[in-house]
Design an enzyme around this catalytic site. Structure first.
Site, PDB file in Angstrom:
ATOM      1  N   CYS A 248       2.901  20.405  32.202  1.00  0.00           N
ATOM      2  CA  CYS A 248       4.210  20.200  31.561  1.00  0.00           C
ATOM      3  C   CYS A 248       4.290  18.790  30.995  1.00  0.00           C
ATOM      4  CB  CYS A 248       5.308  20.420  32.600  1.00  0.00           C
ATOM      5  SG  CYS A 248       6.964  20.161  31.934  1.00  0.00           S
TER       6      CYS A 248
ATOM      7  N   CYS B  30       8.782  14.170  35.318  1.00  0.00           N
ATOM      8  CA  CYS B  30       9.586  14.233  36.544  1.00  0.00           C
ATOM      9  C   CYS B  30       8.735  13.782  37.733  1.00  0.00           C
ATOM     10  CB  CYS B  30      10.082  15.666  36.758  1.00  0.00           C
ATOM     11  SG  CYS B  30      10.791  16.390  35.267  1.00  0.00           S
TER      12      CYS B  30
ATOM     13  N   CYS C 282       7.376  16.155  40.498  1.00  0.00           N
ATOM     14  CA  CYS C 282       6.870  17.493  40.173  1.00  0.00           C
ATOM     15  C   CYS C 282       5.348  17.587  40.071  1.00  0.00           C
ATOM     16  CB  CYS C 282       7.493  17.976  38.868  1.00  0.00           C
ATOM     17  SG  CYS C 282       7.032  19.695  38.536  1.00  0.00           S
TER      18      CYS C 282
ATOM     19  N   CYS D 138      13.786  35.093  40.299  1.00  0.00           N
ATOM     20  CA  CYS D 138      13.898  33.904  39.451  1.00  0.00           C
ATOM     21  C   CYS D 138      12.533  33.512  38.888  1.00  0.00           C
ATOM     22  CB  CYS D 138      14.474  32.769  40.287  1.00  0.00           C
ATOM     23  SG  CYS D 138      14.619  31.237  39.377  1.00  0.00           S
TER      24      CYS D 138
ATOM     25  N   CYS E 105      17.123  35.558  37.049  1.00  0.00           N
ATOM     26  CA  CYS E 105      17.365  34.145  36.778  1.00  0.00           C
ATOM     27  C   CYS E 105      16.121  33.576  36.117  1.00  0.00           C
ATOM     28  CB  CYS E 105      17.645  33.443  38.107  1.00  0.00           C
ATOM     29  SG  CYS E 105      17.837  31.667  37.960  1.00  0.00           S
TER      30      CYS E 105
ATOM     31  N   CYS F 116      23.207  27.984  37.558  1.00  0.00           N
ATOM     32  CA  CYS F 116      22.594  27.621  38.834  1.00  0.00           C
ATOM     33  C   CYS F 116      22.150  26.178  38.673  1.00  0.00           C
ATOM     34  CB  CYS F 116      21.405  28.537  39.115  1.00  0.00           C
ATOM     35  SG  CYS F 116      20.429  28.015  40.541  1.00  0.00           S
TER      36      CYS F 116
ATOM     37  N   ARG G  12      22.338  27.145  48.016  1.00  0.00           N
ATOM     38  CA  ARG G  12      20.997  27.648  48.349  1.00  0.00           C
ATOM     39  C   ARG G  12      20.135  26.601  49.047  1.00  0.00           C
ATOM     40  NH1 ARG G  12      19.659  29.695  43.592  1.00  0.00           N
ATOM     41  NH2 ARG G  12      20.959  31.447  44.196  1.00  0.00           N
TER      42      ARG G  12
HETATM   43  N1  SAM Z   1      10.627  23.028  33.832  1.00  0.00           N
HETATM   44  C1  SAM Z   1      11.891  23.526  34.134  1.00  0.00           C
HETATM   45  C2  SAM Z   1      12.892  22.446  34.508  1.00  0.00           C
HETATM   46  O1  SAM Z   1      12.489  21.380  34.935  1.00  0.00           O
HETATM   47  O2  SAM Z   1      14.078  22.710  34.401  1.00  0.00           O
HETATM   48  C3  SAM Z   1      11.893  24.582  35.220  1.00  0.00           C
HETATM   49  C4  SAM Z   1      10.958  24.456  36.400  1.00  0.00           C
HETATM   50  S1  SAM Z   1      11.232  23.052  37.460  1.00  0.00           S
HETATM   51  C5  SAM Z   1       9.832  23.120  38.516  1.00  0.00           C
HETATM   52  C6  SAM Z   1      12.630  23.557  38.442  1.00  0.00           C
HETATM   53  C7  SAM Z   1      13.173  22.611  39.460  1.00  0.00           C
HETATM   54  O3  SAM Z   1      12.313  22.540  40.581  1.00  0.00           O
HETATM   55  C8  SAM Z   1      13.346  21.165  39.077  1.00  0.00           C
HETATM   56  O4  SAM Z   1      14.505  20.930  38.351  1.00  0.00           O
HETATM   57  C9  SAM Z   1      13.437  20.477  40.429  1.00  0.00           C
HETATM   58  O5  SAM Z   1      14.778  20.382  40.830  1.00  0.00           O
HETATM   59  C10 SAM Z   1      12.674  21.419  41.351  1.00  0.00           C
HETATM   60  N2  SAM Z   1      11.439  20.802  41.878  1.00  0.00           N
HETATM   61  C11 SAM Z   1      10.286  20.590  41.203  1.00  0.00           C
HETATM   62  N3  SAM Z   1       9.378  19.979  41.980  1.00  0.00           N
HETATM   63  C12 SAM Z   1       9.948  19.806  43.194  1.00  0.00           C
HETATM   64  C13 SAM Z   1       9.520  19.212  44.417  1.00  0.00           C
HETATM   65  N4  SAM Z   1       8.315  18.672  44.538  1.00  0.00           N
HETATM   66  N5  SAM Z   1      10.377  19.209  45.458  1.00  0.00           N
HETATM   67  C14 SAM Z   1      11.604  19.759  45.331  1.00  0.00           C
HETATM   68  N6  SAM Z   1      12.069  20.312  44.200  1.00  0.00           N
HETATM   69  C15 SAM Z   1      11.273  20.324  43.136  1.00  0.00           C
HETATM   70  C1  DTB Z   2      15.305  25.029  42.584  1.00  0.00           C
HETATM   71  O1  DTB Z   2      16.310  24.311  42.658  1.00  0.00           O
HETATM   72  N1  DTB Z   2      14.283  24.994  43.426  1.00  0.00           N
HETATM   73  C2  DTB Z   2      13.246  25.929  43.010  1.00  0.00           C
HETATM   74  C3  DTB Z   2      13.921  26.672  41.838  1.00  0.00           C
HETATM   75  N2  DTB Z   2      15.120  25.943  41.646  1.00  0.00           N
HETATM   76  C4  DTB Z   2      13.197  26.880  40.577  1.00  0.00           C
HETATM   77  C5  DTB Z   2      11.961  25.257  42.685  1.00  0.00           C
HETATM   78  C6  DTB Z   2      11.396  24.449  43.818  1.00  0.00           C
HETATM   79  C7  DTB Z   2      10.061  23.968  43.432  1.00  0.00           C
HETATM   80  C8  DTB Z   2       9.361  23.259  44.532  1.00  0.00           C
HETATM   81  C9  DTB Z   2       8.033  22.750  44.137  1.00  0.00           C
HETATM   82  C10 DTB Z   2       7.029  23.802  43.743  1.00  0.00           C
HETATM   83  O2  DTB Z   2       6.851  24.800  44.476  1.00  0.00           O
HETATM   84  O3  DTB Z   2       6.358  23.615  42.717  1.00  0.00           O
HETATM   85 FE1  SF4 Z   3       8.149  20.055  33.863  1.00  0.00          FE
HETATM   86 FE2  SF4 Z   3       8.193  19.934  36.506  1.00  0.00          FE
HETATM   87 FE3  SF4 Z   3       9.865  18.438  35.107  1.00  0.00          FE
HETATM   88 FE4  SF4 Z   3      10.209  21.132  35.160  1.00  0.00          FE
HETATM   89  S1  SF4 Z   3      10.395  19.717  36.872  1.00  0.00           S
HETATM   90  S2  SF4 Z   3      10.310  19.784  33.377  1.00  0.00           S
HETATM   91  S3  SF4 Z   3       8.048  21.763  35.288  1.00  0.00           S
HETATM   92  S4  SF4 Z   3       7.621  18.271  35.099  1.00  0.00           S
END
Ligand code: SAM
Ligand code: DTB
Ligand code: SF4
Length: 325
Positions: free
Chosen positions: A66, A70, A73, A110, A142, A202, A274
């Protein structure tokens, strides 16, 4: 102040309130923990069935690489992690996963994509077909696909999308410490487009990014004053993944998690709060406290998007032990 704020909370017992001052949110958040939980239980019992916890299943339909940075992530291309990138799954793969989720008792499916934003291309058309197919299985559908424009939101709605997940993650002030490739305003803008299209919202956050209590209070204040309030509010704790800038952050104390959940429950009495990422690091009793404090939804299944979740058998055991349905 404590007595005044308890009067305010008591009003929530009759009707949800949709304009909260920052001071009110702060006073609720800072109540002694037992008083806070006692209040959230009252609100929860008035507005919901506390023994009912919604099960949702997550599926990563496009993983890794991506372009956003973030810091939490594992799917960001800016960091070296062990996540293997994969292109968009096929429709068949998604239908199989959704059928399995339904058979395991999930009511919401989702789909997440590691995209900065949706582009009007074949991949988006394929996602629309996935949404249509999952909604035909009588599941709530979702998606979380990054930023959306108005037109894309309308197309998702027409395909049968129930909810769109788009987290604010933290306070507006702290945001630039976590992500610099987009702004808080970008996030709010997508939420507006989702709402306008008639899709439910959400939206939640993550604890453990290095934010202060003030940042958590500001996040809750922003969420609770969205009008209408989000129908679902995921509260995540950071999953610390090797290779990401936040991998050495401290763990979040259960007391902080309970405070966050209970305050969210009081501010947004009708929302599904949640208990999301980070649950696998909690004991069964800690999770039980989270349900007591007002959480009424979880992600089930062995995997979140790329990281492990609680095993299904353990969840079923906990639901049995607590008498949750
Ligand atoms: N790329 C899209 C976005 O960022 O909206 C959708 C997927 S993203 C992985 C969805 C959510 O997962 C992020 O907004 C974040 O709140 C959560 N997330 C991602 N990595 C995480 C982590 N290591 N621990 C907890 N939550 C995480
Ligand atoms: C949210 O708030 N938590 C979920 C869902 N929305 C998409 C994602 C959590 C991701 C945790 C890190 C991973 O498994 O990559
Ligand atoms: Fe990309 Fe992860 Fe950020 Fe979602 S949370 S925009 S997947 S880097």
């Amino acid at each position: 102040m404590t007595n005044n704020i308890l009067d305010t909370v008591a009003q929530v017992l009759t009707a949800a309130k949709n304009s909260w001052s920052l001071d009110e949110v702060k006073s609720i958040y800072n109540l002694p923990l037992f008083e806070l939980i006692y209040q959230s239980i009252s609100v929860h019992k008035t507005h919901n069935e506390p023994g009912h916890v919604q099960k949702c299943t997550l599926l990563s339909i496009k993983t890794g690489n991506c372009s956003e940075n973030c810091s939490y992530c594992p799917q960001s291309a800016h960091y070296e992690t062990k996540v293997e990138s994969t292109p968009l799954l096929s429709l068949d793969e998604v239908i199989t996963a959704a059928n399995n989720a339904k058979a395991s008792g999930s009511s919401r499916f989702c789909m997440g994509a590691a995209w900065r934003q949706v582009n009007d291309n074949q991949d988006f058309d394929n996602v629309l077909a996935m949404v249509k197919a999952v909604s035909n299985l009588d599941l709530e559908v979702c998606c979380t696909l990054g930023m959306l424009n108005e037109n894309q939101a309308v197309k998702l709605k027409e395909a049968g999308l129930t909810a769109y997940n788009h987290n604010l993650d933290t306070s507006e002030n702290f945001y630039e410490n976590i992500i610099t490739t987009r702004t808080y305003k970008d996030r709010l803008n997508t939420l507006t487009n989702v709402r306008k299209a008639g899709i439910t919202v959400c939206c939640g956050g993550i604890l453990g990014l290095g934010e202060s209590h003030e940042d958590r209070i500001e996040l809750l204040h922003t969420l609770a004053n969205l009008n209408p309030q989000p129908e679902s509010v995921p509260i995540n704790t950071l999953v610390r993944v090797e290779g990401t800038p936040l991998s050495n952050n401290s763990a979040v104390a259960i007391w902080d998690m309970l405070r966050m959940i209970a305050t969210a429950r009081i501010l947004m009495p009708q929302a599904k709060v949640r208990l999301s990422a980070g649950r696998s690091e909690m004991s069964a009793s800690e999770q039980a406290l989270c349900f007591l404090a007002g959480a009424n939804s979880i992600f089930m299944g062995d995997k979140l998007l790329t990281t492990p979740n609680v095993e299904e058998d353990l969840d079923n055991e906990l639901f049995m032990a607590l008498g949750l349905s």
